[in-house]
Design a protein around this motif. Structure first.
Motif, PDB file in Angstrom:
ATOM      1  N   ASN A 192      -4.199  -3.656  -0.082  1.00 20.66           N
ATOM      2  CA  ASN A 192      -3.605  -4.758  -1.096  1.00 20.66           C
ATOM      3  C   ASN A 192      -3.084  -3.988  -2.229  1.00 20.66           C
ATOM      4  O   ASN A 192      -2.054  -4.280  -2.739  1.00 20.66           O
ATOM      5  CB  ASN A 192      -4.250  -5.863  -1.309  1.00 20.66           C
ATOM      6  N   GLY A 193      -3.983  -2.885  -2.826  1.00 21.78           N
ATOM      7  CA  GLY A 193      -3.782  -2.392  -4.058  1.00 21.78           C
ATOM      8  C   GLY A 193      -2.569  -1.438  -3.922  1.00 21.78           C
ATOM      9  O   GLY A 193      -1.640  -1.451  -4.707  1.00 21.78           O
ATOM     10  N   LEU A 194      -2.364  -0.677  -2.666  1.00 23.94           N
ATOM     11  CA  LEU A 194      -1.142   0.103  -2.466  1.00 23.94           C
ATOM     12  C   LEU A 194       0.014  -0.776  -2.302  1.00 23.94           C
ATOM     13  O   LEU A 194       1.239  -0.466  -2.876  1.00 23.94           O
ATOM     14  CB  LEU A 194      -1.432   0.955  -1.118  1.00 23.94           C
ATOM     15  N   PHE A 195      -0.093  -1.754  -1.679  1.00 23.81           N
ATOM     16  CA  PHE A 195       1.076  -2.824  -1.273  1.00 23.81           C
ATOM     17  C   PHE A 195       1.556  -3.307  -2.959  1.00 23.81           C
ATOM     18  O   PHE A 195       2.690  -3.212  -3.381  1.00 23.81           O
ATOM     19  CB  PHE A 195       0.580  -3.987  -0.627  1.00 23.81           C
ATOM     20  N   PHE A 196       0.489  -3.726  -3.649  1.00 22.91           N
ATOM     21  CA  PHE A 196       0.984  -4.172  -5.157  1.00 22.91           C
ATOM     22  C   PHE A 196       1.568  -3.004  -5.907  1.00 22.91           C
ATOM     23  O   PHE A 196       2.574  -3.045  -6.407  1.00 22.91           O
ATOM     24  CB  PHE A 196      -0.346  -4.582  -5.922  1.00 22.91           C
ATOM     25  N   TYR A 197       0.909  -1.759  -5.743  1.00 23.80           N
ATOM     26  CA  TYR A 197       1.559  -0.531  -6.516  1.00 23.80           C
ATOM     27  C   TYR A 197       3.084  -0.380  -6.219  1.00 23.80           C
ATOM     28  O   TYR A 197       3.646  -0.082  -6.849  1.00 23.80           O
ATOM     29  CB  TYR A 197       0.386   0.895  -6.240  1.00 23.80           C
ATOM     30  N   PHE A 198       3.187  -0.298  -4.725  1.00 20.79           N
ATOM     31  CA  PHE A 198       4.366   0.096  -4.325  1.00 20.79           C
ATOM     32  C   PHE A 198       5.431  -0.909  -4.551  1.00 20.79           C
ATOM     33  O   PHE A 198       6.778  -0.648  -4.422  1.00 20.79           O
ATOM     34  CB  PHE A 198       4.399   0.834  -3.046  1.00 20.79           C
ATOM     35  N   THR A 199       5.218  -1.962  -4.559  1.00 19.26           N
ATOM     36  CA  THR A 199       5.994  -3.222  -5.009  1.00 19.26           C
ATOM     37  C   THR A 199       6.418  -3.619  -6.262  1.00 19.26           C
ATOM     38  O   THR A 199       7.343  -4.391  -6.719  1.00 19.26           O
ATOM     39  CB  THR A 199       5.786  -4.385  -4.122  1.00 19.26           C
ATOM     40  N   ARG A 200       5.483  -3.554  -7.032  1.00 20.68           N
ATOM     41  CA  ARG A 200       5.459  -3.932  -8.341  1.00 20.68           C
ATOM     42  C   ARG A 200       5.245  -2.873  -9.512  1.00 20.68           C
ATOM     43  O   ARG A 200       6.086  -2.920 -10.437  1.00 20.68           O
ATOM     44  CB  ARG A 200       4.364  -5.045  -8.862  1.00 20.68           C
ATOM     45  N   VAL A 201       4.837  -1.638  -9.304  1.00 20.74           N
ATOM     46  CA  VAL A 201       4.315  -0.922 -10.377  1.00 20.74           C
ATOM     47  C   VAL A 201       5.453   0.260 -10.201  1.00 20.74           C
ATOM     48  O   VAL A 201       6.011   0.599 -11.012  1.00 20.74           O
ATOM     49  CB  VAL A 201       2.824  -0.359 -10.354  1.00 20.74           C
ATOM     50  N   ASN A 202       5.389   0.935  -9.016  1.00 16.18           N
ATOM     51  CA  ASN A 202       6.134   2.216  -8.666  1.00 16.18           C
ATOM     52  C   ASN A 202       7.031   1.911  -7.633  1.00 16.18           C
ATOM     53  O   ASN A 202       6.968   2.016  -6.420  1.00 16.18           O
ATOM     54  CB  ASN A 202       5.157   3.302  -8.414  1.00 16.18           C
ATOM     55  N   GLN A 203       8.291   1.474  -7.973  1.00 16.17           N
ATOM     56  CA  GLN A 203       9.332   1.115  -6.856  1.00 16.17           C
ATOM     57  C   GLN A 203      10.460   2.202  -6.399  1.00 16.17           C
ATOM     58  O   GLN A 203      11.140   1.768  -5.815  1.00 16.17           O
ATOM     59  CB  GLN A 203      10.110  -0.005  -7.258  1.00 16.17           C
ATOM     60  N   GLN A 204       9.846   3.357  -6.686  1.00 21.91           N
ATOM     61  CA  GLN A 204      10.878   4.165  -6.232  1.00 21.91           C
ATOM     62  C   GLN A 204      10.850   4.454  -4.819  1.00 21.91           C
ATOM     63  O   GLN A 204      10.242   4.141  -3.811  1.00 21.91           O
ATOM     64  CB  GLN A 204      10.147   5.827  -6.716  1.00 21.91           C
ATOM     65  N   GLN A 205      12.145   5.120  -4.236  1.00 23.85           N
ATOM     66  CA  GLN A 205      12.481   5.421  -2.753  1.00 23.85           C
ATOM     67  C   GLN A 205      11.869   6.616  -2.467  1.00 23.85           C
ATOM     68  O   GLN A 205      11.824   7.700  -3.105  1.00 23.85           O
ATOM     69  CB  GLN A 205      13.827   5.453  -2.837  1.00 23.85           C
ATOM     70  N   PHE A 206      11.064   6.540  -1.274  1.00 22.58           N
ATOM     71  CA  PHE A 206      10.390   7.842  -0.671  1.00 22.58           C
ATOM     72  C   PHE A 206      11.478   8.544   0.082  1.00 22.58           C
ATOM     73  O   PHE A 206      12.417   7.802   0.620  1.00 22.58           O
ATOM     74  CB  PHE A 206       9.274   7.487   0.163  1.00 22.58           C
ATOM     75  N   SER A 207      11.404   9.808   0.290  1.00 25.93           N
ATOM     76  CA  SER A 207      12.084  10.425   1.305  1.00 25.93           C
ATOM     77  C   SER A 207      11.606  10.077   2.712  1.00 25.93           C
ATOM     78  O   SER A 207      10.354   9.660   2.842  1.00 25.93           O
ATOM     79  CB  SER A 207      12.041  11.884   1.114  1.00 25.93           C
ATOM     80  N   LEU A 208      12.451  10.180   3.713  1.00 25.16           N
ATOM     81  CA  LEU A 208      12.127   9.917   5.092  1.00 25.16           C
ATOM     82  C   LEU A 208      10.759  10.533   5.517  1.00 25.16           C
ATOM     83  O   LEU A 208       9.769  10.272   6.107  1.00 25.16           O
ATOM     84  CB  LEU A 208      13.185  10.317   6.020  1.00 25.16           C
ATOM     85  N   ARG A 209      10.581  12.178   5.017  1.00 30.82           N
ATOM     86  CA  ARG A 209       9.672  12.856   5.530  1.00 30.82           C
ATOM     87  C   ARG A 209       8.151  12.260   4.927  1.00 30.82           C
ATOM     88  O   ARG A 209       7.364  12.256   5.576  1.00 30.82           O
ATOM     89  CB  ARG A 209      10.151  14.408   4.803  1.00 30.82           C
ATOM     90  N   HIS A 210       8.397  12.122   3.506  1.00 26.04           N
ATOM     91  CA  HIS A 210       7.190  11.445   2.893  1.00 26.04           C
ATOM     92  C   HIS A 210       6.904  10.014   3.220  1.00 26.04           C
ATOM     93  O   HIS A 210       5.540   9.955   3.606  1.00 26.04           O
ATOM     94  CB  HIS A 210       7.688  11.432   1.357  1.00 26.04           C
ATOM     95  N   GLY A 211       7.770   9.336   3.852  1.00 23.65           N
ATOM     96  CA  GLY A 211       7.325   8.056   4.187  1.00 23.65           C
ATOM     97  C   GLY A 211       6.680   8.283   5.750  1.00 23.65           C
ATOM     98  O   GLY A 211       5.694   7.488   5.797  1.00 23.65           O
TER      99      GLY A 211
END
Lengths: 133, 330
Positions: free
Chosen positions: B58-77
């Motif tokens: 849930n921490g990661l979910f919060f971080y990537f949806t609210r704090v750091n909303q950058q797009q990842f490259s396909l490779r990184h994802g």
């Protein structure tokens, strides 16, 4: 030669592709099938062995049999996984769009991975448990 | 200090309601022996691990949806999916499986000598103590006693239905199957009373198939076992003698054995030392006058479908005499 006027694909091409896809579909099921039979042989084998011979004779033979069966299953799944990987990501591909052929290879690879893990988990009790109790 | 007591200490009013299952004589969270302690540790590690995973996810979910909303490259994802979605769960589940499997052999380790055979009946427990070298068992029922500090082997079977023996504070459960013998070994450490319960639904009175379990100091256990092996005491008072006569006249001895008397039935529980047990009718009543009278007169109202018929034609005076006799069987 008759063909589809919109796509320009002939019947022969269509049939070849269908034949290839049928083979891929069967290969998709191969790794989970190996996993299923490995599960069946391990559990049924252990149940029959313990019911007929029990612990007094030791279960070394049973454990070795499970180990052998596991190695065979893992080799077969790894081979199937490698073939699926080649089907999914051939050396000469440069497009980002998966056709049905590559998609089936991708699905078969993922199923091989999960089947590999499944076979390892199924075999683990034989590693730790040394009696029929 | 157990995890439950720590949590209770944090909030003295509300949490005890939520943590009612933590304590008491039938709690797997209050281990009284080595086997239960292992399972308790396993539970705590799984619980803590689950909480950590839940917070991380849930921490990661919060971080990537609210704090750091950058797009990842396909490779990184893909790396995140393969690392956190495939490798991490495979390793975590594999490690837990390996740990759990490594515990199992110790829960089946050979006993130190004493063997207790327990048979699941409808709906009570036939208990036979086989000390090392014994030719015949010391028969008891509805109570299992253990010497502390040693491993006792329980050999389990059942008469008609499948049951399961479980003393949560002492270890895991084990099925009791008609026609087969299963083995469970327990290593109790803490002296005291623990409650056991049938853990496999076995019919109308499944919920009323319990028993008391007593862990005793080894010397006390030996003395108790010697007493248990002795024949029953003779009735002393006129009321007890009358109770024994009623026991005989009503045919109770056809089903119940009282060693040292002519009563040798084996259908129902052995009553030789009934009054020294801590419960009546398989863990559901007290061994005292009122409960004995109520049980004898209303067996099937109290315990549906039990084999013993209700002796409701006995009047209060006869029931009291019968109960007085049974109370004298210490």
């Amino acid at each position: 030669m008759k063909g589809d006027r919109v796509t320009g694909i002939s019947h022969r091409q269509d049939q070849d592709e269908f034949r290839g896809a049928t083979g891929s579909l069967f290969r998709i099921a191969l790794a989970p099938t190996i996993w299923a039979f490995h599960f069946l042989f391990c559990y049924a084998g252990a149940a029959v062995w313990c019911a007929k011979f029990g612990t007094p004779g030791g279960i070394a033979f049973l454990r070795l049999s499970i180990a052998g069966l596991t190695v065979l299953a893992l080799l077969a799944i790894a081979w199937q996984g490698w073939r699926s990987y080649r089907q999914w990501a051939p050396h000469d591909h440069d497009d980002h769009v998966e056709g049905s052929h590559r998609f089936l290879g991708h699905a078969a690879l993922l199923l091989s991975v999960i089947s590999f893990v499944g076979v390892v988990y199924v075999a683990m009790p034989a590693l730790f448990i040394g009696s029929c109790l | 200090m157990s995890i439950c007591r720590r949590i209770r200490a944090l909030h003295p009013v509300a949490l005890p309601l939520l943590l009612g299952g933590c304590d008491g004589p039938q709690s797997a969270l209050r281990p009284g022996g080595q086997d239960a302690a292992q399972l308790y540790l396993l539970f705590v590690v799984m619980l803590v691990g689950a909480v950590v995973l839940w917070l991380a996810l849930n921490g990661l979910f919060f971080y990537f949806t609210r704090v750091n909303q950058q797009q990842f490259s396909l490779r990184h994802g893909n790396r995140i999916i393969i690392g956190a979605g495939v490798i991490l769960p495979t390793v975590v589940v594999g490690s837990l499986l390996a740990w759990g499997l490594s515990i199992m052999p110790s829960q089946r380790a050979p006993g130190d000598g004493l063997v207790i055979r327990v048979t699941g009946e409808e709906w009570w427990w036939r208990v036979e103590y086989w000390p090392p070298g014994a030719d015949a068992p010391i028969v008891s029922a509805n109570e299992i006693r253990f010497p502390a500090g040693s491993r006792t082997e329980l050999r389990l079977t059942a008469r008609t239905y499948i049951h399961s023996l479980w003393i949560p504070s002492l270890g895991g459960k084990m099925d009791m199957i008609p026609g087969r013998e299963t083995v469970l070994t327990l290593h109790p450490d803490l002296e005291g009373f623990y409650r056991g319960q049938c853990a496999e639904f076995c019919g109308a009175s499944h919920a009323m198939m319990a028993f008391e379990s007593v862990v005793m100091a080894p010397d006390d256990f030996d003395a108790w076992l010697a007493h248990e092996a002795a024949p029953a005491s003779r009735p002393q008072t006129p009321m007890q003698v009358r109770g024994q006569d009623i026991f005989r006249d009503e045919g109770c001895g056809a089903c119940h054995a009282i060693r040292g008397t002519e009563f040798t039935g084996s259908v129902g529980p052995d009553l030789t030392h009934l009054a020294s047990r801590h419960s009546l009718a398989a863990g559901i009543m007290e061994v005292e006058r009122d409960d004995l009278m109520r049980w004898i007169a209303h067996t099937r109202d109290i315990k549906p479908q039990v084999a013993m018929p209700p002796y409701d034609w006995l009047d209060a005076e006869e029931l009291a005499a019968l109960a007085a006799y049974l109370e004298s069987l210490e």
